[in-house]
Design an enzyme around this catalytic site. Structure first.
Site, short mmCIF file in Angstrom:
data_model
loop_
_atom_site.label_atom_id
_atom_site.label_comp_id
_atom_site.label_asym_id
_atom_site.label_seq_id
_atom_site.Cartn_x
_atom_site.Cartn_y
_atom_site.Cartn_z
N LYS A 100 20.44 -51.90 32.96
CA LYS A 100 21.31 -51.99 34.14
C LYS A 100 22.70 -52.49 33.76
CE LYS A 100 17.37 -52.77 37.20
NZ LYS A 100 16.58 -53.76 37.98
N GLN A 144 15.67 -59.85 39.59
CA GLN A 144 14.72 -59.02 38.87
C GLN A 144 13.28 -59.42 39.19
OE1 GLN A 144 15.54 -56.29 36.97
NE2 GLN A 144 13.35 -55.89 36.90
N ASP A 167 19.62 -53.96 46.19
CA ASP A 167 18.26 -53.47 45.98
C ASP A 167 17.68 -52.90 47.27
OD1 ASP A 167 17.44 -53.53 43.35
OD2 ASP A 167 16.88 -55.65 43.39
#
Length: 340
Positions: A100, A144, A167
């Site tokens: 990422k 995460q 997200d």
């Protein structure tokens, strides 16, 4: 050389982003593969399906994102910023974070990373998230997952500002996705990537039968909701579904995110179906450099003899999903700066 640097050299930074706009409860599944065997003739080895090149699609979208980032820098002197929070030292999480951050660097998006020890307290983690919520240089925040078991995952997700929830997991964004005539600020990246892939592949979604295998909050649930927004007739197959192969065999579009290698056999699939395999499953392989290889949920060898198109694993939906994270971060910055 990074994408945005190449574009700057070629004088393409002012080109506007032009891609198809899309609409803009964690139920743990314990899957037990049904006692079925393939009826495919193993002597026939004719591949008929188109193999979707996710890397090429992702690169095309990233080039467009890089042009928009360049345009923003040239016009107002500001850039989108992405913050990443990593707890512990899980190897898979560290790998995902590296990918990422590399993607951010390629398109010119500054990134910030906060690493906390495995035994950090909930208060410490919430404090880090709060700091990024208040940081004007940060327009997207990702925590995460998975988190260590002593941390309340839902509480942490809820603490991320909905305006920076790139997200797309915050209840406000997920709830708006589920409700008609309401628009989420962000759509979960894997689901957004799924629809982007279908649109760019020329697949007509409206009125088609779609089956989503799996109902996780990360992939299955939001993908089902998003397909319904695009007027598909959607069925969800999960651990307690009876005759899952029969239901799946009726679908024009199949999306799978189960986490069991090759659970979907060729005889589960309708001839001519479009298949998106979101499974990422490590399989022991002594011939591989790492001692394992990655495979999907779909039995690829069998599926290619039946369906019209399929995403491979790896190299299919994965690169597009990460690209949607960049897209969400860019959208967040545009909203914050009121940048057209």
């Amino acid at each position: 050389m990074r994408v945005w640097q190449i574009l700057k050299r070629k004088g393409l930074c002012s080109t506007a982003l032009n891609h198809a706009a899309i609409l803009g409860p964690n139920l743990p599944d314990v899957w037990i593969p049904p006692n079925t065997s393939s009826t495919m003739d193993s002597r026939v080895d004719v591949q008929t399906a188109t193999i979707i090149d996710g890397k090429a699609i992702a690169q095309d979208i990233r080039s467009q994102i890089a042009r928009e980032v360049c345009r923003m820098k040239a016009s107002i002197g500001k850039s989108p910023g992405l913050a990443v929070v990593l707890v512990g030292k899980r190897r898979d999480s560290q790998t995902y974070i590296r990918v990422k951050l590399k993607a951010c660097d390629e398109v010119g998006i500054p990134s910030f990373i906060a690493q906390l020890p495995e035994n950090c307290t909930e208060y410490q983690l919430l404090n880090v998230v709060s700091g990024f919520n208040d940081n004007p240089l940060v327009h997207g925040i990702i925590v995460q997952l998975p988190l260590p078991q002593h941390l309340d995952e839902e509480k942490i997700i809820d603490s991320v500002s909905p305006e920076k929830d790139v997200d797309g997991f915050h209840p406000l964004n997920m709830g708006n996705l589920a409700m008609r005539r309401r628009e989420p600020l962000f759509i979960p990246c894997a689901s957004k990537g799924c629809i982007e892939l279908l649109l760019r592949s020329g697949v007509e979604i409206m009125g088609k039968k779609a089956v989503v295998i799996g109902r996780s909050k990360i992939v299955g649930l939001p993908t089902s909701l998003l397909l319904q927004r695009h007027q598909a007739t959607v069925s969800t197959v999960h651990a307690f579904t009876k005759n899952p192969e029969k239901i799946t065999r009726e679908a024009d579009i199949v999306v799978s995110d189960v986490g069991i290698p090759n659970i979907v056999l060729g005889n589960w699939l309708k001839p001519g179906a479009f298949v998106i395999d979101m499974g990422t499953n490590p399989i022991k392989d002594p011939n591989s450099r790492n001692g394992y290889r990655i495979t999907g949920d779909i039995c690829f060898k069998e599926a290619t003899k039946v369906v019209s198109a399929i995403t491979p694993v790896p190299g299919g939906i994965g690169p597009i999903t990460i690209t949607m994270l960049l897209s969400n971060t860019l959208d967040s910055a545009k909203r914050a700066f009121r940048f057209p």
